[in-house]
Design a protein around this motif. Sequence first.
Motif, PDB file in Angstrom:
ATOM      1  N   ALA A  33      13.700   2.508  -0.799  1.00  0.00           N
ATOM      2  CA  ALA A  33      12.430   2.760  -1.485  1.00  0.00           C
ATOM      3  C   ALA A  33      11.550   3.728  -0.701  1.00  0.00           C
ATOM      4  N   PHE A  34      11.460   3.519   0.605  1.00  0.00           N
ATOM      5  CA  PHE A  34      10.646   4.400   1.439  1.00  0.00           C
ATOM      6  C   PHE A  34      11.160   5.834   1.394  1.00  0.00           C
ATOM      7  N   ASN A  84       0.861  -1.187   0.000  1.00  0.00           N
ATOM      8  CA  ASN A  84       0.000   0.000   0.000  1.00  0.00           C
ATOM      9  C   ASN A  84       0.888   1.224   0.000  1.00  0.00           C
ATOM     10  N   ALA A  85       0.948   1.899  -1.130  1.00  0.00           N
ATOM     11  CA  ALA A  85       1.768   3.098  -1.247  1.00  0.00           C
ATOM     12  C   ALA A  85       0.844   4.295  -1.418  1.00  0.00           C
ATOM     13  N   PRO A  86       0.296   4.802  -0.321  1.00  0.00           N
ATOM     14  CA  PRO A  86      -0.634   5.927  -0.413  1.00  0.00           C
ATOM     15  C   PRO A  86       0.062   7.182  -0.914  1.00  0.00           C
ATOM     16  N   VAL A 122       4.058 -10.708   5.246  1.00  0.00           N
ATOM     17  CA  VAL A 122       3.552  -9.345   5.099  1.00  0.00           C
ATOM     18  C   VAL A 122       3.694  -8.644   6.447  1.00  0.00           C
ATOM     19  N   VAL A 123       4.344  -7.488   6.425  1.00  0.00           N
ATOM     20  CA  VAL A 123       4.582  -6.705   7.641  1.00  0.00           C
ATOM     21  C   VAL A 123       3.887  -5.357   7.497  1.00  0.00           C
ATOM     22  N   THR A 124       3.051  -5.034   8.464  1.00  0.00           N
ATOM     23  CA  THR A 124       2.392  -3.724   8.496  1.00  0.00           C
ATOM     24  C   THR A 124       2.814  -3.001   9.766  1.00  0.00           C
ATOM     25  N   ALA A 125       3.221  -1.756   9.613  1.00  0.00           N
ATOM     26  CA  ALA A 125       3.655  -0.965  10.767  1.00  0.00           C
ATOM     27  C   ALA A 125       3.383   0.500  10.510  1.00  0.00           C
ATOM     28  N   ASN A 126       3.202   1.254  11.585  1.00  0.00           N
ATOM     29  CA  ASN A 126       3.072   2.694  11.415  1.00  0.00           C
ATOM     30  C   ASN A 126       4.451   3.297  11.149  1.00  0.00           C
ATOM     31  N   HIS A 129       0.037   7.719  13.142  1.00  0.00           N
ATOM     32  CA  HIS A 129      -1.277   7.864  12.512  1.00  0.00           C
ATOM     33  C   HIS A 129      -1.321   7.364  11.068  1.00  0.00           C
ATOM     34  N   SER A 130      -0.189   6.953  10.506  1.00  0.00           N
ATOM     35  CA  SER A 130      -0.162   6.380   9.153  1.00  0.00           C
ATOM     36  C   SER A 130       0.689   5.122   9.157  1.00  0.00           C
TER      37      SER A 130
END
Length: 223
Positions: free
Chosen positions: A193-194, A12-14, A159-163, A60-61
């Motif tokens: 990349a980030f 997810n690249a908002p 899959v890793v999700t983190a704020n 928050h993101s």
Amino acid sequence: MRVIDPSFEILNAPDAKAMLRHIELAARTCYKSEEKINEGSAADLIKRLIKMGHHSVLEHSSLSVRFICDRGVSHELVRHRLCSFSQESTRYCNYAGEKFGKEITFVRPVFWKKGSLMYKTWEGAMKEAEKAYLYLLNNGASPQEARSVLPNSLKTDIVVTANIRQWRLVFNQRCASAAHPQMRQSMLPVLDAFSKLFPVFFEDIYSDFQSDIDKFTGMSSES
């Protein structure tokens, strides 16, 4: 037997501007300074907050990344308890099936050059592990039983999700020189990349590890 290098995909690249505006609004709630929001205010505010160490607003993101790495790396990743994880299960995945090409996939060690004695020793051990695993399945063992012979070099998807705050912590710890070489091989490209997609959040960390990113790119190409 198949041997691959690690890789990743940002799931997810908002829109970066939308992320900045979202975090700015949350941050300005603390000071009731919403009236100061304008076209370029978000980036300036967030940079100041990061410099001040006021990192809670970065929670928050969040961002999600799919890593293809070895099991040893994944065991270290899941120690970051404030992240969320979904990982390929060796209990239910039968690598003797058509879906997996009836073979085991391993991740190539970054620290041994292909063709060296160390690499050949590792390669031989992986072939024996695959042989034992397939033998067990062919003789009635279930995948959750046969997995007992699978090594840390086994390829896994996680899959890793983190704020944003947690990703910064992960990068500072897992890109450092004291981190495992294969963890650094997996993590430094994600930081790269980030920092390109969301420079306001990660440019300070990127500058600390830029030479390491270049070094590991070279190491991977030689493996």
